[in-house]
Design a protein around this motif. Sequence first.
Motif, PDB file in Angstrom:
ATOM      1  N   GLU A 198       0.828  -1.202   0.000  1.00 49.86           N
ATOM      2  CA  GLU A 198       0.000   0.000   0.000  1.00 49.86           C
ATOM      3  C   GLU A 198       0.870   1.263   0.000  1.00 49.86           C
ATOM      4  O   GLU A 198       0.625   2.197  -0.782  1.00 49.86           O
ATOM      5  CB  GLU A 198      -0.902  -0.009   1.231  1.00 49.86           C
ATOM      6  CG  GLU A 198      -1.786   1.226   1.356  1.00 49.86           C
ATOM      7  CD  GLU A 198      -2.600   1.240   2.633  1.00 49.86           C
ATOM      8  OE1 GLU A 198      -3.718   1.762   2.600  1.00 49.86           O
ATOM      9  OE2 GLU A 198      -2.105   0.735   3.669  1.00 49.86           O
TER      10      GLU A 198
ATOM     11  N   ASN B  86      -5.604  -2.318  -6.998  1.00 46.46           N
ATOM     12  CA  ASN B  86      -4.959  -1.000  -6.985  1.00 46.46           C
ATOM     13  C   ASN B  86      -3.620  -1.055  -7.713  1.00 46.46           C
ATOM     14  O   ASN B  86      -3.283  -0.152  -8.496  1.00 46.46           O
ATOM     15  CB  ASN B  86      -4.735  -0.521  -5.558  1.00 46.46           C
ATOM     16  CG  ASN B  86      -6.008  -0.251  -4.786  1.00 46.46           C
ATOM     17  OD1 ASN B  86      -6.061  -0.419  -3.565  1.00 46.46           O
ATOM     18  ND2 ASN B  86      -7.070   0.166  -5.464  1.00 46.46           N
TER      19      ASN B  86
ATOM     20  N   SER C 269      -3.503   6.230  -5.912  1.00 45.44           N
ATOM     21  CA  SER C 269      -3.746   5.944  -4.506  1.00 45.44           C
ATOM     22  C   SER C 269      -4.541   7.092  -3.869  1.00 45.44           C
ATOM     23  O   SER C 269      -4.705   8.163  -4.443  1.00 45.44           O
ATOM     24  CB  SER C 269      -2.426   5.721  -3.773  1.00 45.44           C
ATOM     25  OG  SER C 269      -1.503   6.747  -4.084  1.00 45.44           O
TER      26      SER C 269
END
Length: 422
Positions: free
Chosen positions: A187, A266, A406
Amino acid sequence: MSKSYTPPLSPLYSRSGHHQWLNQERQRLLDFSRASRLASGGFGPLDAKGELIEGATASTMITTRMTHCFAIASLEGIPGAHALAKHGVDALLGLLQDTEHGGWYDDEKEIGKGDKQAYIHAFVALAASSAEAANIPGGHQLMEQVITVIDSHFWSDAEGCMRESFSRDWSTAEEYRGANSNMHSVEAFIALGDITGQPLWRLRALSIARQIIHLHAAHNQHAVVEHFEADWTPNREYNADNPVDPFRPYGLTPGHAFEWSRLLLNLEHSLLRYGEDTPGWLLADARQLFETACNTSWNVDGQPGIVYTVDWNEQPKIHHRMHWTLAEASAAAAALGQRTGERRYASWYRTFWDYIANYLVDLKHGSWHHELDRDNQPSALLWGGKADLYHAYQATLLPQLPLSPSLASAMRLRAQQHTNEL
């Protein structure tokens, strides 16, 4: 006479009324979480009623995650959020930083001692990238410093993943590798790639995902193996004698499969966005992770909710329900629905949010219940008090944004677009 045709309803995550509800809930969460600000620096834990616990000191995990969320809220235009994000950055550049050996302590109580954890440093990187996106003073400096620490100590080119932890002076490395810290590094690395413009971070995120998901989870019926030896041999009995460890519980953690599922999408869209090589297994594995998590965790003990852990026979081990698992499950369902257009994910999305609204949202004291027992009553077996913003806040925002860039970068783009329209 033939029956009239009734067209299907649009998915919940695409409806304006649902977005309005999400926005109101996000504001409620933000307002509640302001109380975690410590006058001495950073952010600390709140009790079940939303007050700082007695003797609260700054936690680096909470401080990073609150800084990340308040930076995004600042980009959204929420009054007071900019100052709160700066409060977090200041603590990360001062109070919580090891000025002698570099890196960050776990919390204020560990100052002058304590190990250096990859999990914590992944969140420092995430907070720094969000602060930089929101033009929070000190954000760029923080980002440069955490990148240096990651490059110097945690990242291993030979392993293609993050090492887990070191002694305070970096002289001794832990002989353990963890999926959780590497997941949060994915992430953070996607976010760093967006902010720095450097493809290296997406390549590192892809390397981690390949190791933990495509090589290990895919050969384990897409259940995420959490614990490994230093050579990446799975350690299936890790913490068998301590199954309720809050960060490294025994067995399998279905909530992480949901989280990984979204992160793979993502990452896929981030790679596509920058015209980089994008392997097809990212989508395929994201689908399978979601299926496995639903099959092994949802309503498997006769009660609604997602069990916290299951054993290697896919039987519930810890029946308690954690708020973050539902937040991640809902976000994964929205991401898969957006990516594939398949209505089955919209159905799961509604199911998860119905549970959140019925069981987790605390209308009396605020925020969400951190943890529920198997009968869906508030509990504190693993985590007492109220959680920080991170999981619930993101769950209210992710369904309204594209899969890439993001979060902070997406909100910055939205703010720039609004400026251009004026």
